[in-house]
Design a protein around this motif. Structure first.
Motif, PDB file in Angstrom:
ATOM      1  N   SER A  42      -9.958   0.914   0.515  1.00 13.01           N
ATOM      2  CA  SER A  42     -10.233   0.676  -0.909  1.00 13.01           C
ATOM      3  C   SER A  42      -9.786   1.852  -1.785  1.00 13.01           C
ATOM      4  O   SER A  42      -9.904   1.802  -3.001  1.00 13.01           O
ATOM      5  N   ASP A  43      -9.271   2.913  -1.149  1.00 12.92           N
ATOM      6  CA  ASP A  43      -8.856   4.100  -1.912  1.00 12.92           C
ATOM      7  C   ASP A  43      -7.378   4.410  -1.648  1.00 12.92           C
ATOM      8  O   ASP A  43      -7.017   4.967  -0.609  1.00 12.92           O
ATOM      9  N   LYS A  49       0.832  -1.207   0.000  1.00 10.09           N
ATOM     10  CA  LYS A  49       0.000   0.000   0.000  1.00 10.09           C
ATOM     11  C   LYS A  49       0.872   1.265   0.000  1.00 10.09           C
ATOM     12  O   LYS A  49       2.004   1.241   0.474  1.00 10.09           O
ATOM     13  N   ASP A  88      -9.293   5.077   3.887  1.00  4.96           N
ATOM     14  CA  ASP A  88     -10.243   4.141   3.276  1.00  4.96           C
ATOM     15  C   ASP A  88      -9.418   3.058   2.557  1.00  4.96           C
ATOM     16  O   ASP A  88      -8.758   3.345   1.562  1.00  4.96           O
TER      17      ASP A  88
END
Lengths: 259, 259
Positions: A194-195, A186, A192
């Motif tokens: 997913s973002d 990441k 978030d």
């Protein structure tokens, strides 16, 4: 004022992917200033063990290193992976030197005591030899550590790469102002999950507690962040979390942790 | 006057035998003064390659390192063998550091050109980095080299351990008065191959020519002695030939070669 030292930890997912590894090698070679690399080994050891008919056992995501597999770990981590990284760094004008914790007695450990689970030949770190490591750095060398320590009695011990990186950053904190870089998939701590653009750029102790209370830091991020603050509470100046692009000086999208 | 440095080469036959290796580790750890160890890998690589379904090819007693087997060689020589020797030396109060030629750019080479035979990923040495190696020694470390060099472009190269030992002794000869110890099965150069007590204790250039003319030096001893005199003609002070017991300061039964 202490000189700066970067300790960069890279995970198995990058090591296993030729293109990603080449990209990382260039980023790390171009990283300015004094530096240390720590790499995991990942699934290569599992693949080799499987080819040799040795079953890899995992408990809670941690490898059980039994009587046979320390040999496999040593071959893959300290041999194949470490030396290929060193050779590729040399090709990129970075004067790397590959090390296990036995080399120069650089990372001393003891075999993890058997309680509920017998982890096998796994080491819990007792200390790092900051004098020897800083002598190497002073000679113009860039230490590249695989995830192995030793017990001082002839036994090499499989040791978590995240822990090796934080203990090195802590140990070298006596001599240098250390920044610890944890490279993972990441781009940082996300508001978030997913973002990938929702990176929390700065986290200090106060913000950390807020994010914990809000449940933003959860699951796999919990031990990772705990480890980061353990380092910050032990003389490490800064911890950075993100993907390998955070080593690019033009990139600012990653998480910086300070006390 | 230059400080003394011993370069000791040990072969695969000792590496493969646990009891012999333990005995050697103690002898080497107790050897006084500055020192470097060079080890071969021997049949362990062949065993591993065979387990992995890779056939080892030998031509004139030299391994052909093809596209797959550099990985096996790196795992066994730079990984398993090198790190186990280092860990055991550490257990015997010898502050060892394990190296391939890529580490610290210590042994530079090029891939052997293909003529009649394609030796694969085999390196012919261009030079050793005596400054980096002497910095390690000056820091109190004992370098332990496996039989691998690199091409500076990211490729590790399988390299004859005898050659690595002599090139190291020659290269370090700028800084130190080097003695090269070749440990092998026999107690030295023998007047009668069937009599282990018939050791020729001293050989100089004149004696060497005599022994050659008399046919005393023949077969496998020919390239070995040629290699020894090549070292002596290139700043190496002394070369000793014998079994590992020659490292014991009370033992005098081995062959000493000088110009």
């Amino acid at each position: 004022m202490k000189e700066k030292l970067s300790v960069v930890k890279i995970g198995g997912n990058v090591i296993e992917n030729k293109t990603e590894l080449e990209k990382f090698i260039k980023l790390f070679a171009n990283l300015e200033g004094l530096k240390i690399l720590v790499h995991g080994g990942g699934k290569l050891a599992t693949h080799l063990a499987s080819k040799l008919g040795i079953e890899s056992k995992m408990v809670n995501g941690r490898r059980i290193t039994d009587a046979e597999s320390p040999e496999v770990i040593t071959m893959v981590y300290a041999g194949l992976t470490n030396k290929n990284i060193v050779a590729q760094l040399q090709a990129n004008q970075c004067n790397a030197i590959g090390l296990s914790g036995a080399d120069g007695n650089s990372i001393q450990a003891h075999k993890r005591p058997v309680k509920e689970i017998d982890y096998g030949f796994v080491g819990d770190i007792d200390g790092v030899n900051s004098t020897t490591i800083s002598n190497l750095i002073f000679s113009g060398l860039t230490p590249v550590f695989c995830a192995m320590s030793h017990d001082g009695e002839g036994q090499l011990l499989n040791t978590n790469a995240d822990t090796i990186a934080s203990e090195l950053a802590i140990g070298m904190g006596n001599i240098y102002a250390t920044t610890l870089y944890y490279c993972f998939e990441k781009p940082g701590v996300l508001m978030d999950v997913s973002d990938d653009t929702s990176v929390v750029k700065n986290i200090n102790t106060k913000k950390y507690k807020e994010l914990l209370n809000e449940g933003i830091i959860a699951d796999g991020m919990l031990p990772k962040l705990e480890n980061c603050f353990h380092a910050l509470n032990n003389k490490v100046t800064t911890v950075c979390l993100g993907n390998m692009n955070m080593l690019d000086k033009n990139n600012t999208l990653f998480t910086t942790l300070t006390l």
